[in-house]
Design a protein around this motif. Structure first.
Motif, PDB file in Angstrom:
ATOM      1  N   THR A  79       0.814  -1.227   0.000  1.00  0.00           N
ATOM      2  CA  THR A  79       0.000   0.000   0.000  1.00  0.00           C
ATOM      3  C   THR A  79       0.841   1.267   0.000  1.00  0.00           C
ATOM      4  OG1 THR A  79      -0.194   0.108   2.433  1.00  0.00           O
ATOM      5  CG2 THR A  79      -1.844  -1.200   1.249  1.00  0.00           C
ATOM      6  N   LEU A  80       2.136   1.144   0.234  1.00  0.00           N
ATOM      7  CA  LEU A  80       3.011   2.316   0.138  1.00  0.00           C
ATOM      8  C   LEU A  80       2.956   2.934  -1.256  1.00  0.00           C
ATOM      9  CD1 LEU A  80       6.254   1.118   2.014  1.00  0.00           C
ATOM     10  CD2 LEU A  80       4.734   2.965   2.743  1.00  0.00           C
ATOM     11  N   PHE A  81       2.697   2.110  -2.256  1.00  0.00           N
ATOM     12  CA  PHE A  81       2.716   2.589  -3.637  1.00  0.00           C
ATOM     13  C   PHE A  81       1.528   3.493  -3.971  1.00  0.00           C
ATOM     14  CE2 PHE A  81       5.350  -1.256  -3.783  1.00  0.00           C
ATOM     15  CZ  PHE A  81       6.468  -0.770  -4.457  1.00  0.00           C
ATOM     16  N   LYS A  87       5.330  11.341   3.379  1.00  0.00           N
ATOM     17  CA  LYS A  87       6.443  10.959   4.252  1.00  0.00           C
ATOM     18  C   LYS A  87       6.038  10.035   5.402  1.00  0.00           C
ATOM     19  CE  LYS A  87       9.205  15.149   3.474  1.00  0.00           C
ATOM     20  NZ  LYS A  87       9.845  16.325   4.119  1.00  0.00           N
ATOM     21  N   TYR A  88       4.904  10.329   6.042  1.00  0.00           N
ATOM     22  CA  TYR A  88       4.539   9.584   7.249  1.00  0.00           C
ATOM     23  C   TYR A  88       4.313   8.108   6.969  1.00  0.00           C
ATOM     24  CZ  TYR A  88       2.121   8.021  11.423  1.00  0.00           C
ATOM     25  OH  TYR A  88       1.768   7.314  12.534  1.00  0.00           O
ATOM     26  N   LYS A  89       3.923   7.753   5.741  1.00  0.00           N
ATOM     27  CA  LYS A  89       3.681   6.342   5.422  1.00  0.00           C
ATOM     28  C   LYS A  89       4.942   5.497   5.640  1.00  0.00           C
ATOM     29  CE  LYS A  89       4.511   7.043   0.443  1.00  0.00           C
ATOM     30  NZ  LYS A  89       3.880   6.937  -0.902  1.00  0.00           N
ATOM     31  N   TYR A  90       6.113   6.078   5.386  1.00  0.00           N
ATOM     32  CA  TYR A  90       7.360   5.354   5.591  1.00  0.00           C
ATOM     33  C   TYR A  90       7.668   5.187   7.083  1.00  0.00           C
ATOM     34  CZ  TYR A  90       7.970   6.408   0.630  1.00  0.00           C
ATOM     35  OH  TYR A  90       7.789   6.505  -0.726  1.00  0.00           O
ATOM     36  N   ILE A  91       7.376   6.235   7.844  1.00  0.00           N
ATOM     37  CA  ILE A  91       7.582   6.177   9.297  1.00  0.00           C
ATOM     38  C   ILE A  91       6.683   5.118   9.919  1.00  0.00           C
ATOM     39  CG2 ILE A  91       7.389   7.478  11.461  1.00  0.00           C
ATOM     40  CD1 ILE A  91       8.009  10.014   9.856  1.00  0.00           C
ATOM     41  N   LYS A  92       5.422   5.110   9.513  1.00  0.00           N
ATOM     42  CA  LYS A  92       4.456   4.172  10.088  1.00  0.00           C
ATOM     43  C   LYS A  92       4.798   2.735   9.708  1.00  0.00           C
ATOM     44  CE  LYS A  92      -0.479   3.541  10.872  1.00  0.00           C
ATOM     45  NZ  LYS A  92      -1.818   4.150  10.726  1.00  0.00           N
ATOM     46  N   SER A  93       5.198   2.516   8.469  1.00  0.00           N
ATOM     47  CA  SER A  93       5.545   1.153   8.036  1.00  0.00           C
ATOM     48  C   SER A  93       6.784   0.646   8.769  1.00  0.00           C
ATOM     49  CB  SER A  93       5.765   1.113   6.525  1.00  0.00           C
ATOM     50  OG  SER A  93       6.805   1.994   6.130  1.00  0.00           O
ATOM     51  N   ILE A 299      -1.206   2.822   3.671  1.00  0.00           N
ATOM     52  CA  ILE A 299      -0.673   2.991   5.023  1.00  0.00           C
ATOM     53  C   ILE A 299      -0.352   4.463   5.300  1.00  0.00           C
ATOM     54  CG2 ILE A 299       1.710   2.539   4.296  1.00  0.00           C
ATOM     55  CD1 ILE A 299       0.081   1.345   7.576  1.00  0.00           C
ATOM     56  N   GLY A 300      -0.714   4.927   6.491  1.00  0.00           N
ATOM     57  CA  GLY A 300      -0.427   6.301   6.894  1.00  0.00           C
ATOM     58  C   GLY A 300      -1.314   7.348   6.262  1.00  0.00           C
ATOM     59  N   GLY A 308      -5.858  16.626   6.755  1.00  0.00           N
ATOM     60  CA  GLY A 308      -5.016  17.353   5.822  1.00  0.00           C
ATOM     61  C   GLY A 308      -3.586  17.505   6.310  1.00  0.00           C
ATOM     62  N   ILE A 309      -3.187  16.676   7.276  1.00  0.00           N
ATOM     63  CA  ILE A 309      -1.843  16.746   7.866  1.00  0.00           C
ATOM     64  C   ILE A 309      -1.161  15.398   7.701  1.00  0.00           C
ATOM     65  CG2 ILE A 309      -0.519  17.199   9.968  1.00  0.00           C
ATOM     66  CD1 ILE A 309      -2.877  18.834  10.992  1.00  0.00           C
ATOM     67  N   ASP A 310       0.042  15.416   7.159  1.00  0.00           N
ATOM     68  CA  ASP A 310       0.797  14.169   6.971  1.00  0.00           C
ATOM     69  C   ASP A 310       1.509  13.815   8.266  1.00  0.00           C
ATOM     70  OD1 ASP A 310       1.865  11.980   5.605  1.00  0.00           O
ATOM     71  OD2 ASP A 310       3.706  13.082   5.124  1.00  0.00           O
ATOM     72  N   ALA A 311       0.734  13.318   9.230  1.00  0.00           N
ATOM     73  CA  ALA A 311       1.261  13.008  10.559  1.00  0.00           C
ATOM     74  C   ALA A 311       0.428  11.901  11.182  1.00  0.00           C
ATOM     75  CB  ALA A 311       1.245  14.252  11.437  1.00  0.00           C
ATOM     76  N   ARG A 312       0.850  11.475  12.343  1.00  0.00           N
ATOM     77  CA  ARG A 312       0.182  10.400  13.078  1.00  0.00           C
ATOM     78  C   ARG A 312      -1.260  10.776  13.420  1.00  0.00           C
ATOM     79  NH1 ARG A 312       1.483   6.465  17.348  1.00  0.00           N
ATOM     80  NH2 ARG A 312       0.035   6.689  19.077  1.00  0.00           N
ATOM     81  N   ASN A 313      -2.183   9.983  12.964  1.00  0.00           N
ATOM     82  CA  ASN A 313      -3.601  10.135  13.304  1.00  0.00           C
ATOM     83  C   ASN A 313      -4.282   8.806  12.983  1.00  0.00           C
ATOM     84  OD1 ASN A 313      -5.945  11.246  14.223  1.00  0.00           O
ATOM     85  ND2 ASN A 313      -6.056  12.881  12.703  1.00  0.00           N
ATOM     86  N   TYR A 314      -5.308   8.476  13.726  1.00  0.00           N
ATOM     87  CA  TYR A 314      -5.938   7.163  13.555  1.00  0.00           C
ATOM     88  C   TYR A 314      -7.345   7.198  14.147  1.00  0.00           C
ATOM     89  CZ  TYR A 314      -3.977   6.959  18.299  1.00  0.00           C
ATOM     90  OH  TYR A 314      -3.628   7.251  19.596  1.00  0.00           O
TER      91      TYR A 314
END
Length: 400
Positions: A79-81, A87-93, A299-300, A308-314
Motif C-alpha cells: 500500500t506504500l505505492f 512521508k509519514y507512510k514510511y515512518i508508520k511502516s 498505510i499512513g 489534511g496533515i501528513d502526521a500520526r492520526n488514527y
C-alpha cells in the motif's frame, strides 16, 4: 551463567513492558532520549545472540501467526505505492516492525518467570502513578500558577496517564489470579485517581469475564485469624488517614474522578464525541467506493485524508484503521491474528486475561503501530501453549 542469563532475559521482558512509560518520564524530566529504542536494540541483539548459539523450534500455532503477520506487513509495503501520504507512510511502516519483534521475542526466552516480571511491572506502575498524580495535583495548585505553560514538565508528561492505567490494569489482573483481592481493589482505586477511563472499564470487564464464578464469593470467614487481624488493622489505619487527610486526598484525585463524571454528560464529553467522529468518518470513507472498501487508502493515509496533515492520526480502533488504510484483507488478517488466540485452550489463564484486556484497549484507543504489548503477550501465550508440537518452553512457577 545460565541462571544469570535467564534473569537478564526476564528483566529485559519487564523493561519492554514498562519502557514506554519510563521513556515519557525520562523525556519530561531528565533528557530527550529514546529509551524504547534502546530496549528494542537490546532485544534484537539478544535474538541474534540466540540464533547464533542454538536452534529455535517454532510451535505450529506460533508459526501460523508469524506467517500471517508477515502477510499483514507485506500488505503494508504494497500500500506504500498508492498511499497519499508523502512521508509519514514510511515512518508508520517502519514503526510496525516493533510489533513483529515483540511478537517473536518470546521464542528466544529460555524460561519466563512471570512472577518476577510482574513484580517489577507492578511496583514500577505504582511508584510512577503516585508520582504522576502528585505532579498533576501540584501543577494545578494556585501557588504554582506562574509555572504553568506548554513547556512545563507536567504538560510533557500529561498523556502518560493512559499508559500508566494500562500497567496498573495488567498488575491488578495478575494479582486477581493470585487471589490478592485487596490489592486488586487498591489498584482499581489508583486507576480511578489516574482518570484512565478505558483501563478501569476494561479491567472490570476482564475481571468479570475471567472470575465470574468466584468474584462474588469472597468471604471474610475464609481468612485465617492473623489475616483477619491484619485486615482489621489495615482498615482502621486507612479510615484514620482518610478522615484526617480527606480534603487533600479529594483534591489530589479530583481531576481523575472528573474524567469519569464527564461520561454522565456523554453528549458534552469531547473525548467520546471525538471518537464517534472518527468512527463516522472512517465508515463513510470506507463505504464511499468499492476501491476504498477493497484496497483501502494506503498505510499512513488517515491523517492526511481526515485532517489534511501528513502526521500520526488514527480512528482509535485497530480494525477500523486497518480497513481504512489496508482494505478489507488487512482488516480480516488483523482480526484473525489478534482474536484466534482467545479461542486456544490449554493456555495460561493469567496471560490470556492480560491479553484480553490489552485487546479491548486496542479496540478503543489503539493504533496498529502501538500494539507491541499486545503482540508481546500474544507471543507469550503461544509459546506456553500446552498443545504445542515443540513444547520445550514453559513458564516458571506454573502460572494458572
Amino acid at each position: 551463567m545460565e541462571n544469570f542469563y535467564n534473569k537478564f532475559q526476564n528483566r529485559l521482558l519487564s523493561f519492554i513492558i514498562v519502557s514506554g512509560v519510563l521513556n515519557n518520564l525520562l523525556n519530561a524530566y531528565i533528557i530527550e532520549f529514546s529509551l524504547t529504542f534502546l530496549v528494542l536494540v537490546i532485544v534484537i541483539i539478544d535474538i541474534i545472540f540466540n540464533l547464533s548459539r542454538r536452534k529455535i523450534k517454532i510451535p505450529s500455532n506460533y508459526a501460523i501467526i508469524i506467517g500471517l503477520m508477515f502477510c499483514f506487513y507485506l500488505l503494508i509495503i504494497i500500500t506504500l505505492f498508492y498511499s497519499p501520504s508523502p512521508k509519514y507512510k514510511y515512518i508508520k511502516s517502519m514503526n510496525f516492525i516493533v510489533n513483529c519483534v515483540t511478537l517473536c521475542y518470546p521464542l528466544f526466552i529460555n524460561k519466563v518467570n512471570i512472577k518476577k516480571v510482574m513484580t517489577i511491572v507492578k511496583y514500577t506502575a505504582i511508584v510512577l502513578s503516585v508520582f504522576f498524580i502528585y505532579q498533576r495535583y501540584s501543577y494545578w495548585l494556585p501557588s504554582n500558577a506562574e509555572y504553568r505553560g506548554p513547556d512545563s514538565s507536567y504538560i510533557k508528561l500529561s498523556a502518560v496517564y493512559l499508559a500508566l492505567g494500562v500497567l496498573v490494569s495488567i498488575s491488578l489482573i495478575y494479582e486477581s489470579f493470585k487471589k490478592n483481592w485487596l490489592q486488586v481493589f487498591i489498584l482499581l482505586f489508583m486507576i480511578l485517581a489516574l482518570g484512565s477511563r478505558g483501563s478501569l472499564l476494561f479491567s472490570i470487564i476482564t475481571l468479570i469475564c475471567f472470575h465470574y464464578h468466584e468474584i462474588f464469593k469472597i468471604k471474610i470467614r475464609k481468612l485465617k485469624g492473623s489475616q483477619k487481624v491484619s485486615l482489621l488493622l489495615l482498615m482502621i489505619i486507612f479510615v484514620g488517614v482518610f478522615i484526617n487527610f480527606r480534603n487533600k486526598i479529594f483534591n489530589i484525585i479530583s481531576i481523575g474522578i472528573a474524567r469519569f463524571k464527564s461520561l454522565i454528560n456523554f453528549t458534552e464529553d469531547q473525548s467520546s464525541l471525538g471518537r464517534l467522529h472518527h468512527y463516522d468518518y472512517s465508515f463513510e470513507t470506507i463505504l464511499s467506493s468499492p476501491i476504498n472498501f477493497t484496497f483501502g487508502n494506503g498505510i499512513g493515509s488517515y491523517g492526511i485524508l481526515s485532517q489534511g496533515i501528513d502526521a500520526r492520526n488514527y480512528p482509535h480502533n485497530i480494525f477500523l484503521e486497518s480497513w481504512f488504510e489496508l482494505g478489507i484483507l488487512g482488516a480480516i488478517l488483523l482480526i484473525f491474528i489478534t482474536t484466534s488466540v482467545l479461542f486456544i485452550k490449554n493456555t495460561s489463564k493469567t496471560l490470556k486475561a492480560i491479553y484480553f484486556f490489552l485487546f479491548l484497549s486496542a479496540m478503543k484507543t489503539g493504533n496498529i503501530t502501538d500494539l507491541w504489548l499486545l503482540f508481546l503477550f500474544l507471543g507469550l501465550i503461544l509459546k506456553t501453549h500446552k498443545g504445542n508440537t515443540f513444547n520445550k518452553f514453559y513458564i516458571k512457577n506454573n502460572v494458572k
